[in-house]
Design an enzyme around this catalytic site. Sequence first.
Site, PDB file in Angstrom:
ATOM      1  N   ILE A 105       0.824  -1.209   0.000  1.00 29.86           N
ATOM      2  CA  ILE A 105       0.000   0.000   0.000  1.00 29.86           C
ATOM      3  C   ILE A 105       0.856   1.256   0.000  1.00 29.86           C
ATOM      4  O   ILE A 105       0.478   2.273  -0.599  1.00 29.86           O
ATOM      5  CB  ILE A 105      -0.989   0.004   1.193  1.00 29.86           C
ATOM      6  CG1 ILE A 105      -1.949   1.188   1.096  1.00 29.86           C
ATOM      7  CG2 ILE A 105      -0.252   0.001   2.523  1.00 29.86           C
ATOM      8  CD1 ILE A 105      -2.750   1.254  -0.182  1.00 29.86           C
ATOM      9  N   GLY A 306      -6.117  -6.702   0.643  1.00 27.64           N
ATOM     10  CA  GLY A 306      -6.527  -5.764   1.682  1.00 27.64           C
ATOM     11  C   GLY A 306      -5.641  -4.538   1.651  1.00 27.64           C
ATOM     12  O   GLY A 306      -5.149  -4.126   0.596  1.00 27.64           O
ATOM     13  N   GLU A 307      -5.464  -3.919   2.819  1.00 29.85           N
ATOM     14  CA  GLU A 307      -4.582  -2.747   2.956  1.00 29.85           C
ATOM     15  C   GLU A 307      -5.049  -1.534   2.154  1.00 29.85           C
ATOM     16  O   GLU A 307      -4.273  -0.616   1.929  1.00 29.85           O
ATOM     17  CB  GLU A 307      -3.148  -3.068   2.508  1.00 29.85           C
ATOM     18  CG  GLU A 307      -2.476  -4.208   3.192  1.00 29.85           C
ATOM     19  CD  GLU A 307      -1.059  -4.457   2.661  1.00 29.85           C
ATOM     20  OE1 GLU A 307      -0.551  -3.646   1.859  1.00 29.85           O
ATOM     21  OE2 GLU A 307      -0.465  -5.469   3.063  1.00 29.85           O
ATOM     22  N   ALA A 308      -6.285  -1.525   1.674  1.00 31.03           N
ATOM     23  CA  ALA A 308      -6.778  -0.452   0.794  1.00 31.03           C
ATOM     24  C   ALA A 308      -6.075  -0.458  -0.556  1.00 31.03           C
ATOM     25  O   ALA A 308      -6.094   0.537  -1.285  1.00 31.03           O
ATOM     26  CB  ALA A 308      -6.644   0.924   1.447  1.00 31.03           C
TER      27      ALA A 308
END
EC number: 2.4.2.21
Length: 343
Positions: A105, A306-308
């Site tokens: 990210i 995940g993690e944006a």
Amino acid sequence: MVVVPASLAEFSQILGSLPGPDKTARAAAEAREPQLTKPAGSLGRLEELAHWLAAWQGRHPPRVERAHCLVFAGNHGVASRGASAFPPEVTVQMVANFRAGGAAINQLCRASGVDFEVIELELDRPTADFTQGPAMSEEECVRAIVTGMQAVPDDIDLLTLGEMGIANTAAAAAVCLGLYGGTASDWTGPGTGLSGAALDRKTELVAAGAEANKALLGDPLQALRCLGGRELAAIAGAVVAARLKRVPVLLDGFICCAAAAPLASVAPHALDHCRVAHGSAEPGHRRLVARLGGPAPLLDLGMRLGEASGATLAVPLCRAAAACHGGMATFAEAAVSESPPVA
């Protein structure tokens, strides 16, 4: 200033009085679109994105100059029961990696021109094991919601949301099962790579969590409290604060959408200022997106990090939509005929 709730009942009241879109700004965007030097509809979903940005930023033309990424991190008691391939210590280690700039990210935010912030939520105190009762007390859940609400900066144009937390795909699956029913296997996927007997064990834990808390699951916010985690509750709070601050939101994958889903179950239009950024490879996400009923995800890259990460990858699309809408010449300005001559 955003007023924060002192209870889930107060949070529910906020959901019942959320501001709607700016109809004047949206109308201005819709009126400008046919005048731009292109065939009608030729920019596809970029056109709708521009209208959406204008409506929820409350201005025309829209702009995406300052985008901000929030990643919330939390630990889950159910991890000790075999809900993940990794131990809870990995959450702490990954937060350190985020802060050091070494995670995916961090690279995606740099590449996309997005400010990054990670917020950890009591990582040394995991939630309770939801197979034995609620994951959080009401006080704990509200505290996490408020943390999320207070984390949304002022004066940003777009917010991307994500999470980090070992076993949080199990929590997301349990929240979805609590909200929508079906079977645990409908919602439970490999997460960090489980398969075979380990995936069966995770599915059993999700089913046990819904069963242990079934008396409370008629209230969607109780589903978030009983089956979710602090990072999921914080995401829910951030979604609401963004709405109150007129900031459009890009939701990441399965866990992020599961965190937001209880809001839509309380108030059907609570996620209108959000777009699902990407279709996760986690199998429950497709089912969840269909239940939420909004537009299709903006991207479909087979990701499940995940993690944006997926949300941040969609920021350039929004920038492009705003740039085209606001920067293109109209037919009149460019002295181009709106109806090309027939050969």
